[in-house]
Design a protein around this motif. Structure first.
Motif, PDB file in Angstrom:
ATOM      1  N   ASP A 124      18.124  67.631 -79.392  1.00 32.81           N
ATOM      2  CA  ASP A 124      18.763  67.845 -80.696  1.00 32.81           C
ATOM      3  C   ASP A 124      19.442  69.208 -80.664  1.00 32.81           C
ATOM      4  OD1 ASP A 124      19.487  68.342 -83.310  1.00 32.81           O
ATOM      5  OD2 ASP A 124      17.639  67.559 -84.181  1.00 32.81           O
ATOM      6  N   TRP A 125      20.728  69.226 -80.280  1.00 34.70           N
ATOM      7  CA  TRP A 125      21.416  70.490 -80.032  1.00 34.70           C
ATOM      8  C   TRP A 125      21.568  71.345 -81.284  1.00 34.70           C
ATOM      9  CZ3 TRP A 125      21.553  72.360 -75.430  1.00 34.70           C
ATOM     10  CH2 TRP A 125      21.498  71.484 -74.333  1.00 34.70           C
ATOM     11  N   GLN A 126      21.667  70.700 -82.414  1.00 40.41           N
ATOM     12  CA  GLN A 126      21.763  71.475 -83.654  1.00 40.41           C
ATOM     13  C   GLN A 126      20.480  72.288 -83.870  1.00 40.41           C
ATOM     14  OE1 GLN A 126      22.628  69.140 -87.123  1.00 40.41           O
ATOM     15  NE2 GLN A 126      22.590  70.906 -88.513  1.00 40.41           N
ATOM     16  N   TRP A 127      19.332  71.641 -83.655  1.00 38.25           N
ATOM     17  CA  TRP A 127      18.070  72.337 -83.823  1.00 38.25           C
ATOM     18  C   TRP A 127      17.810  73.323 -82.695  1.00 38.25           C
ATOM     19  CZ3 TRP A 127      15.445  73.181 -87.925  1.00 38.25           C
ATOM     20  CH2 TRP A 127      14.137  73.682 -87.839  1.00 38.25           C
TER      21      TRP A 127
ATOM     22  N   THR B 226      12.708  71.004 -70.021  1.00 43.15           N
ATOM     23  CA  THR B 226      11.568  70.354 -70.667  1.00 43.15           C
ATOM     24  C   THR B 226      11.552  70.678 -72.157  1.00 43.15           C
ATOM     25  OG1 THR B 226      10.275  70.505 -68.620  1.00 43.15           O
ATOM     26  CG2 THR B 226       9.056  70.093 -70.647  1.00 43.15           C
ATOM     27  N   TRP B 227      11.836  71.923 -72.495  1.00 48.56           N
ATOM     28  CA  TRP B 227      11.895  72.308 -73.910  1.00 48.56           C
ATOM     29  C   TRP B 227      13.066  71.618 -74.609  1.00 48.56           C
ATOM     30  CZ3 TRP B 227      15.327  75.688 -76.751  1.00 48.56           C
ATOM     31  CH2 TRP B 227      14.876  75.948 -78.052  1.00 48.56           C
TER      32      TRP B 227
ATOM     33  N   ASP C 115      10.565  68.547 -75.832  1.00 47.46           N
ATOM     34  CA  ASP C 115      10.066  69.177 -77.053  1.00 47.46           C
ATOM     35  C   ASP C 115      11.074  69.098 -78.204  1.00 47.46           C
ATOM     36  OD1 ASP C 115       7.808  70.828 -78.155  1.00 47.46           O
ATOM     37  OD2 ASP C 115       9.460  72.208 -78.531  1.00 47.46           O
ATOM     38  N   GLN C 116      12.370  69.235 -77.880  1.00 46.44           N
ATOM     39  CA  GLN C 116      13.408  69.257 -78.914  1.00 46.44           C
ATOM     40  C   GLN C 116      14.229  67.966 -78.959  1.00 46.44           C
ATOM     41  OE1 GLN C 116      13.796  71.921 -81.084  1.00 46.44           O
ATOM     42  NE2 GLN C 116      11.970  72.774 -80.123  1.00 46.44           N
TER      43      GLN C 116
ATOM     44  N   ILE D 117      17.435  79.048 -81.025  1.00 45.14           N
ATOM     45  CA  ILE D 117      17.912  80.143 -80.170  1.00 45.14           C
ATOM     46  C   ILE D 117      18.349  81.331 -81.010  1.00 45.14           C
ATOM     47  CG2 ILE D 117      19.750  80.831 -78.585  1.00 45.14           C
ATOM     48  CD1 ILE D 117      19.575  78.031 -77.339  1.00 45.14           C
ATOM     49  N   TRP D 118      19.048  81.069 -82.109  1.00 48.69           N
ATOM     50  CA  TRP D 118      19.556  82.158 -82.936  1.00 48.69           C
ATOM     51  C   TRP D 118      18.535  82.660 -83.946  1.00 48.69           C
ATOM     52  CZ3 TRP D 118      23.354  84.582 -80.964  1.00 48.69           C
ATOM     53  CH2 TRP D 118      24.323  83.902 -80.221  1.00 48.69           C
TER      54      TRP D 118
END
Length: 199
Positions: free
Chosen positions: A103-106, A94-95, A99-100, A111-112
């Motif tokens: 958008d894997w870059q974001w 869901t996140w 929510d995101q 995460i980091w």
């Protein structure tokens, strides 16, 4: 024996209802516009709290068995544990998606960059081997001692999940405090029980 087996079956159906009920509640909230001004955030929080509650219930099943001696509790422990894992995976997806927006870059940036996100991801990753090895074939082939040691990671996962929740809380810390207190009680119970049975 038949009567006891019937009670175990009924209890397993009860656990099934516990696992399904959050989905029904969420659907009702969605249909009735009960998710507030930010449905994505509400959905992330709802699924996360649901998974964490079920994870604590999973941990509580062992003390419940010690106190009652009823085998139905242990018969349904794997079931409730898998439901906890399911809802926490839904929480993560869901996140990621709602929510995101995938958008894997974001996502990788968060995460980091955000430590509480890292702890949440780590808490879920710790549950993956527990979910995979929860089926009856694994304890016999791994050995019961190794299997039990592996599944103690559930305490660490729950602790990281509660810290993740605590860090996300902006004002009212009562709920994460209650979660932390419940986990602390369960850990103390487990330690005392282990000491008693070693004597």
């Amino acid at each position: 024996m038949l009567f006891d087996s019937s009670k175990v079956l009924l209890f397993r159906y009860f656990v099934l209802c516990i696992g399904i009920a959050p989905g029904i509640i969420f659907a009702w909230l969605w249909v009735n516009s009960g998710l507030g001004a930010n449905p994505a955030e509400a959905a992330v929080h709802f699924t996360g709290k649901t998974g964490l509650v079920l994870l604590l219930i999973t941990i509580a099943f062992s003390p419940a068995f010690r106190l009652t001696g009823w085998r139905g509790v242990m018969a349904a422990r794997r079931q409730i544990g898998l439901w906890a894992f399911f809802w926490l995976v839904v929480h993560m997806l869901t996140w990621f998606g709602w929510d995101q927006y995938w958008d894997w870059q974001w996502i990788w940036h968060d995460i980091w960059a955000l430590h509480y996100v890292r702890y949440g991801v780590l808490a879920l990753l710790l549950l993956v081997p527990l979910a995979v090895t929860s089926f009856q074939w694994f304890p016999q082939h791994m050995g019961w001692k190794a299997w039990h040691w592996l599944h103690r990671f559930i305490y660490l996962s729950a602790g990281l999940g509660i810290y993740h929740f605590w860090e996300l809380t902006r004002a009212d810390y009562l709920v994460p405090f209650v979660f932390g207190s419940v986990l602390a009680f369960l850990v103390v119970f487990r330690l005392i029980d282990a000491l008693i049975h070693r004597q």
